[in-house]
Design a protein around this motif. Structure first.
Motif, PDB file in Angstrom:
ATOM      1  N   TYR A  52      58.508 -19.267  10.909  1.00 26.40           N
ATOM      2  CA  TYR A  52      59.058 -20.432   9.788  1.00 26.40           C
ATOM      3  C   TYR A  52      58.057 -21.545   9.465  1.00 26.40           C
ATOM      4  CZ  TYR A  52      62.739 -19.418  12.936  1.00 26.40           C
ATOM      5  OH  TYR A  52      63.929 -18.514  13.617  1.00 26.40           O
ATOM      6  N   LYS A  76      59.439 -13.478   7.507  1.00 23.24           N
ATOM      7  CA  LYS A  76      59.984 -13.935   7.809  1.00 23.24           C
ATOM      8  C   LYS A  76      60.132 -13.958   9.199  1.00 23.24           C
ATOM      9  CE  LYS A  76      63.273 -14.888   4.351  1.00 23.24           C
ATOM     10  NZ  LYS A  76      62.431 -14.238   2.723  1.00 23.24           N
ATOM     11  N   PRO A  77      60.410 -14.559   9.937  1.00 21.73           N
ATOM     12  CA  PRO A  77      60.604 -14.952  11.280  1.00 21.73           C
ATOM     13  C   PRO A  77      61.605 -13.299  12.112  1.00 21.73           C
ATOM     14  CG  PRO A  77      61.668 -16.701  11.141  1.00 21.73           C
ATOM     15  CD  PRO A  77      61.546 -16.543   9.264  1.00 21.73           C
ATOM     16  N   ARG A  78      62.829 -13.415  11.184  1.00 20.56           N
ATOM     17  CA  ARG A  78      63.537 -11.337  11.721  1.00 20.56           C
ATOM     18  C   ARG A  78      63.001 -10.892  11.314  1.00 20.56           C
ATOM     19  NH1 ARG A  78      66.575 -13.314   6.129  1.00 20.56           N
ATOM     20  NH2 ARG A  78      65.669 -11.285   5.162  1.00 20.56           N
ATOM     21  N   TRP A  81      60.700 -10.223  14.120  1.00 20.46           N
ATOM     22  CA  TRP A  81      61.084 -10.236  15.885  1.00 20.46           C
ATOM     23  C   TRP A  81      61.029  -9.098  16.035  1.00 20.46           C
ATOM     24  CZ3 TRP A  81      66.154  -7.212  16.588  1.00 20.46           C
ATOM     25  CH2 TRP A  81      66.036  -7.914  18.348  1.00 20.46           C
ATOM     26  N   ARG A  82      61.713  -8.055  15.080  1.00 25.81           N
ATOM     27  CA  ARG A  82      61.221  -7.064  14.935  1.00 25.81           C
ATOM     28  C   ARG A  82      60.540  -5.692  15.332  1.00 25.81           C
ATOM     29  NH1 ARG A  82      66.095  -4.763  14.481  1.00 25.81           N
ATOM     30  NH2 ARG A  82      67.047  -6.501  12.871  1.00 25.81           N
ATOM     31  N   ARG A  87      61.815 -14.941  21.330  1.00 23.39           N
ATOM     32  CA  ARG A  87      60.646 -16.501  21.541  1.00 23.39           C
ATOM     33  C   ARG A  87      62.117 -17.206  22.185  1.00 23.39           C
ATOM     34  NH1 ARG A  87      61.125 -20.163  16.648  1.00 23.39           N
ATOM     35  NH2 ARG A  87      60.231 -20.848  17.989  1.00 23.39           N
ATOM     36  N   ALA A 107      71.157  -9.937  20.724  1.00 25.18           N
ATOM     37  CA  ALA A 107      70.117 -10.035  20.568  1.00 25.18           C
ATOM     38  C   ALA A 107      70.352  -7.647  20.553  1.00 25.18           C
ATOM     39  CB  ALA A 107      69.119 -10.289  21.427  1.00 25.18           C
ATOM     40  N   SER A 110      71.511  -6.479  17.432  1.00 29.85           N
ATOM     41  CA  SER A 110      70.386  -6.591  16.566  1.00 29.85           C
ATOM     42  C   SER A 110      68.985  -5.377  16.754  1.00 29.85           C
ATOM     43  CB  SER A 110      70.243  -7.847  16.265  1.00 29.85           C
ATOM     44  OG  SER A 110      68.670  -7.651  15.600  1.00 29.85           O
ATOM     45  N   SER A 115      74.312  -4.502  13.529  1.00 33.42           N
ATOM     46  CA  SER A 115      75.173  -5.767  12.808  1.00 33.42           C
ATOM     47  C   SER A 115      76.233  -5.210  11.981  1.00 33.42           C
ATOM     48  CB  SER A 115      73.858  -6.887  13.010  1.00 33.42           C
ATOM     49  OG  SER A 115      73.331  -6.283  11.376  1.00 33.42           O
TER      50      SER A 115
ATOM     51  N   PRO B 480      80.749  -6.134  16.042  1.00 26.45           N
ATOM     52  CA  PRO B 480      79.572  -6.388  16.024  1.00 26.45           C
ATOM     53  C   PRO B 480      78.929  -7.188  14.696  1.00 26.45           C
ATOM     54  CG  PRO B 480      79.253  -4.863  16.575  1.00 26.45           C
ATOM     55  CD  PRO B 480      80.709  -4.721  16.543  1.00 26.45           C
ATOM     56  N   PHE B 481      79.718  -7.259  13.051  1.00 28.77           N
ATOM     57  CA  PHE B 481      79.831  -7.667  12.107  1.00 28.77           C
ATOM     58  C   PHE B 481      80.608  -9.186  12.500  1.00 28.77           C
ATOM     59  CE2 PHE B 481      81.499  -8.940   7.887  1.00 28.77           C
ATOM     60  CZ  PHE B 481      80.023  -8.971   7.042  1.00 28.77           C
ATOM     61  N   VAL B 484      78.125 -11.469  14.432  1.00 32.42           N
ATOM     62  CA  VAL B 484      76.940 -11.727  14.147  1.00 32.42           C
ATOM     63  C   VAL B 484      77.749 -12.796  13.728  1.00 32.42           C
ATOM     64  CG1 VAL B 484      75.047 -11.811  12.266  1.00 32.42           C
ATOM     65  CG2 VAL B 484      76.176  -9.944  13.654  1.00 32.42           C
ATOM     66  N   GLU B 496      68.744 -16.104  13.286  1.00 30.46           N
ATOM     67  CA  GLU B 496      67.098 -15.595  12.459  1.00 30.46           C
ATOM     68  C   GLU B 496      65.832 -15.027  13.528  1.00 30.46           C
ATOM     69  OE1 GLU B 496      67.158 -15.756   9.181  1.00 30.46           O
ATOM     70  OE2 GLU B 496      64.836 -14.871   9.174  1.00 30.46           O
ATOM     71  N   ILE B 498      66.960 -13.673  16.330  1.00 30.12           N
ATOM     72  CA  ILE B 498      67.053 -12.225  17.488  1.00 30.12           C
ATOM     73  C   ILE B 498      66.993 -11.350  15.974  1.00 30.12           C
ATOM     74  CG2 ILE B 498      68.228 -13.353  19.369  1.00 30.12           C
ATOM     75  CD1 ILE B 498      71.123 -11.972  18.015  1.00 30.12           C
ATOM     76  N   GLY B 499      66.007 -11.660  14.687  1.00 32.85           N
ATOM     77  CA  GLY B 499      65.974 -10.069  13.932  1.00 32.85           C
ATOM     78  C   GLY B 499      67.549 -10.183  12.991  1.00 32.85           C
ATOM     79  N   LEU B 500      68.314 -11.611  12.920  1.00 32.54           N
ATOM     80  CA  LEU B 500      69.435 -10.622  11.953  1.00 32.54           C
ATOM     81  C   LEU B 500      69.138 -11.590  10.235  1.00 32.54           C
ATOM     82  CD1 LEU B 500      72.404 -10.482  14.059  1.00 32.54           C
ATOM     83  CD2 LEU B 500      71.274  -8.620  13.229  1.00 32.54           C
ATOM     84  N   HIS B 505      74.583 -11.355   5.834  1.00 31.55           N
ATOM     85  CA  HIS B 505      76.120 -11.279   6.572  1.00 31.55           C
ATOM     86  C   HIS B 505      76.737 -11.756   5.934  1.00 31.55           C
ATOM     87  CE1 HIS B 505      73.072  -9.262   9.248  1.00 31.55           C
ATOM     88  NE2 HIS B 505      74.472  -8.528  10.033  1.00 31.55           N
TER      89      HIS B 505
END
Lengths: 267, 619
Positions: A52, A76-78, A81-82, A87, A107, A110, A115, B480-481, B484, B496, B498-500, B505
């Motif tokens: 962040y 980036k945070p995402r 996470w990947r 967190r 979660a 994702s 998604s 899912p979309f 989100v 953010e 959870i990685g998205l 989107h």
């Protein structure tokens, strides 16, 4: 074997150096606490690790055993996470318009990169897996409840379940017990400790409650005014003269009783 | 040289009245967080009142300026009454309610003005003592323009003094930054809000009054100024009076020179400048981050899939509709086509707002893009209706992709304003690019293919396409979309974490609703055989907002209820005299009495039934 290596991390806001040249490592399977008085730079450190905030200087290396080493600076945070970093937030961030189970399913969706799927029923996807995760934090009976109806302590546990969804190697917890009653704190930290042991997770957490820190942390880092002033086991930190001075201006601060009193005065 | 100076001075004179109305709007927004569509109406009332005063008591210089002040004071009182009676109930409502409510005021005021002053344009007298022109570098400059150039900065100075030298002004500035904190300090919020609203109304009224010697007073003044006033507020930064001043000058001066280069740019330019400013400085020139949000949204109930019984009920409704042409009532079929198109249009907006949490004040943009896109293809490429039905949605989606890219970078009121700007830009193009779009005359001669040309065939076509569109939206809301997007509405932070990529989107969400609104647009164009710029206008965007609000923003069935009741109501009322007054009053009543829309009114009954019929659906 270290999973996270931090070297020379620095960050300034305007003229204020919030974090100065901080270096430490987090070992595989370790439960590491980051403590310090208000304004010590804990949150700044944390936010640099999870993406962040961008550090002014320094290295942030994620080195999980089975995959290659990653540089986290400027990511980036995402993305972080990947790469297997979960967190939880100091003030919980969950999806209030969804059920408890759907929060965990999000979660998982994702994690499985679904998604952008426009056709599947989100509430049917990965349902069993979501329920297994809820089982881990003993919330299976609340799976169908609206998230907006949960008590704060339950939200904290839900966040933990969400954070575990992508099977992270490293878990970052920002004040996991903030805003909880003392009895809930102990229960939550025991739960976390159990999960960490079962899954071989590594955890970095910040915390204000010294009871929690001394009880559960394998090792403790102490920050003051942006600088790392001490690190070691609970025993070492309790007896560290510099730490004592920082916390209460000297005296036998970390005798258990005094710590308790300090905590009560705080709350 | 003299010519350019004259252009500059005209620009500065225009800036003054623009600044007056925009500063009032900005002050009101800063403190109350209300996006006040009715501000243009205050401007118009100010002009009408000033006109009446000046023509009644024709008593020289003092009488003239006295009339201006008197008119502005009257508007302040009117504003105060509206605040106390209506807006006070809406401070905790989402932006949508406030916007629609103030649009209700616009409608009511229009008909009141029509009743009092009539439909003819009124030309006021010139200002006594300032009715000539002076020559500057050989160019004639009206004296009154020079007076206006002085008045603008003078008012800015007075407002500055008011805000920095009085206790009240300090409270207003504090409330603009953090109204919860001001309330916690024991300040009487109601009084503060009312007085702020009165000050804002006063400034708008004054701005309108001062226009009397320059332009004829008409019933079109309200909506023609409000778009530009919004733009000025957004460019300057919401709540910043100095920002509004700078922005008003920027817009007016650019406009007066832009007109020399491209005569038709005047409708577009303000919105282009706004788009550029928002991209570089997302909170306006002097605005502060985080000041753009209205009341926080309450969490919604988790979504449920349709139960067996509900699916059967919908199948029955659809079957009943399929038999409608058997009744063989031409009028009913035409009305139903309108209803179906409105449902699809409203549902696409509800998806964006209710599911995605992105408030759009300019949804007509994509409806109009679809319609115009298809119409232009038919006109220039001579394609058939079938191709146009594909081309329209694609063009709508592409337009949404283009504007959406900018929009998703903003949030809250700023996002809403940018969507409004997008719609106004397109409206300006359709209105002014006469050679291609036909301008005000629109594009005529869009007829369905042979097989679909009968009323019942076109009804079936519309029914099938709109039903598919609706089912698609519902399916996606549960996908899912869709989840989100809903999640992003609840907590962008968690999405953010959870990685998205929420923006990606949201961007795709924009394209999706743009495509469906475009489909509604094409169907509309072929059902009428023609398309006009008003399909892109602000009132058309507001129509969609009213439909969503009528039905209830939270529920997926809401747009259906909303669009049906809106079209039927409109069809019935628009035949009456003073239909705007009636319609505006109905809107205001609904906003005050049924904040969750029709679906919200029906929901308790539904829940009771559900509880009685057991817990079978609790999964």
């Amino acid at each position: 074997m270290s999973i996270l290596t931090i070297e020379g991390l620095s960050k300034s806001f305007g003229g204020v150096e919030a974090v100065k040249n901080v270096s430490f490592t987090l070992n595989e399977g370790e439960f590491l606490a980051l403590i310090g008085p208000n304004g010590a730079g804990k949150s700044t450190c944390f936010n640099m690790i999870n993406g962040y905030l961008k550090p002014d200087k320094g290295k942030l290396l994620l080195q999980p055993q089975e995959s290659k080493s990653r540089n986290l600076v400027g990511k980036k945070p995402r993305q972080i996470w990947r790469w297997g970093v979960g967190r939880t937030f100091q003030i919980t961030a969950t999806f209030a318009s969804m059920t408890v189970r759907e929060n965990v399913q999000m979660a998982l969706i994702s994690h499985h990169k679904k998604s952008f799927n426009l056709w599947a029923r989100a509430s049917h996807l990965d349902r069993d897996q979501a329920e297994q995760l809820l089982e881990k934090v003993s919330m299976l009976d609340m799976a169908g409840q609206a998230c907006s109806e949960l008590a704060y302590g339950d939200l904290k546990r839900l966040e933990l379940a969400i954070a575990l969804a992508h099977d992270p190697k490293l878990l970052l917890m920002d004040e996991p017990t903030a805003g909880m009653a003392p009895s809930e704190r102990t229960a939550l930290m025991e739960l976390v400790a159990q999960i960490v042991k079962d899954q071989g997770l590594s955890v970095l957490f910040t915390e204000h409650d010294m009871d929690v820190v001394f009880e559960h942390a394998d090792r403790i880092l102490v920050l003051n005014r942006g600088e790392l002033i001490a690190q070691g086991t609970a025993e070492q930190i309790r007896n560290d003269a510099l730490v004592q001075e920082v916390y209460l201006g000297g005296g036998s601060v970390f005798a258990k009783e005094t710590a308790n009193e300090a905590h009560h005065a705080e709350t | 040289m003299g010519f350019y100076l004259a252009q500059l001075l005209t620009g500065l004179a225009n800036a003054s009245s623009l600044f007056l109305i925009a500063s009032g709007l900005s002050i009101i927004f800063g403190v109350t967080r209300i996006v006040n569509f009715a501000h243009g109406s205050f401007f118009m009332i100010g002009a009408y009142l000033a006109y009446s005063c000046v023509t009644w008591f024709d008593v020289g210089i003092l009488g003239f300026w006295g009339s201006m002040l008197f008119a502005a004071l009257c508007v302040a009182v009117i504003g105060g009454v509206i605040e106390i009676l209506l807006l006070r109930r809406l401070y905790k409502s989402p932006e949508l309610f406030q916007l629609v409510a103030t649009f209700g005021i616009v409608l009511v005021v229009q008909d009141i003005a029509l009743a009092i002053w009539g439909a003819e344009d009124l030309l006021g007298p010139r200002a006594p003592g300032l009715d000539r022109a002076v020559r500057i570098l050989g160019e004639p400059i009206p004296e009154y323009d020079l007076a206006l150039i002085v008045i603008g900065p003078l008012v800015l100075g007075l407002v500055w003094l008011l805000f920095h030298r009085t206790h009240w002004g300090i409270l207003v500035r504090a409330a603009t930054q953090d109204r919860e904190m001001v309330a916690a300090l024991g300040v009487n919020q109601q009084w503060l809000f009312t007085s702020t609203f009165m000050l804002g109304s006063f400034l708008a009224g004054l701005g309108g009054a001062l226009q009397v010697p320059r332009e004829s007073v008409s019933l079109l003044m309200d909506l023609s100024i409000i778009g530009e006033a919004f733009v000025v507020v957004v460019i300057g930064g919401m709540g910043s009076v100095t920002g509004a001043f700078i922005a008003a000058i920027l817009i007016s001066v650019l406009n007066s020179f832009g007109i020399l280069l491209f005569p038709s740019i005047s409708l577009l330019l303000p919105f282009l400048v706004m788009a550029v400013v928002l991209i570089v400085r997302p909170w306006g020139l002097l605005g502060k981050p985080g000041s753009g949000h209205g009341a926080p949204e309450a969490p919604q109930d988790p979504l449920r899939l349709l139960g067996k019984r509900a699916i059967w009920a919908w199948a029955l409704i659809l079957a009943a509709l399929l038999t409608l042409p058997l009744a063989d009532d031409g009028f009913l079929l035409v009305l139903m086509v309108d209803v179906l198109i409105a449902i699809l249009f409203a549902a696409s907006l509800q998806f964006l707002m209710g599911v995605g949490g992105m408030v759009s004040f300019g949804h007509a943009a994509y409806f109009g893009l679809g319609a115009y896109g298809a119409a232009l293809c038919v006109k220039y490429a001579n394609i058939s209706m079938e191709f146009a039905l594909v081309a329209g949605p694609v063009i709508g989606a592409l337009g949404a992709l283009f504007f959406g890219w900018f929009c998703v970078r903003l949030s809250g009121v700023y996002l809403a304003m940018l969507t409004l700007a997008a719609a106004q830009i397109l409206w300006g193009i359709a209105f002014q690019w006469q050679d291609v779009t036909g301008g005000d005359d629109g594009i005529l001669g869009l007829w369905p293919s042979e097989w679909a040309s009968s009323q019942s065939a076109y009804f079936y076509l519309t029914l099938v396409l709109c039903s598919i569109g609706l089912m698609l939206l519902r399916r996606i809301a549960h996908s899912p979309f869709g989840y989100v997007l809903r999640g992003g509405r609840d907590s962008a932070l968690r999405i953010e974490a959870i990685g998205l990529d929420l923006k990606a989107h949201q961007w795709m969400g924009f394209a999706l609703v743009g495509g469906l609104a475009g489909l509604a647009g094409v169907l509309f164009a072929f059902s009428k055989g023609s398309i006009f710029p008003d399909s892109l206008s602000i009132p058309h965007s507001v129509d969609a907002l009213i439909m969503v609000l009528l039905g209830g923003i939270q529920s997926l069935i809401g747009p259906i209820l909303g669009a049906v009741s809106f079209i039927l109501l409109e069809d019935w009322i628009s035949r009456l005299d003073y239909w705007r007054f009636i319609f505006g009053t109905i809107i205001l009543l609904i906003v005050v009495t049924a904040p969750n829309g029709l679906a919200g009114l029906l929901a308790p009954l539904w829940h009771k039934r559900r509880q009685r019929s057991g817990k079978g659906q609790s999964q």
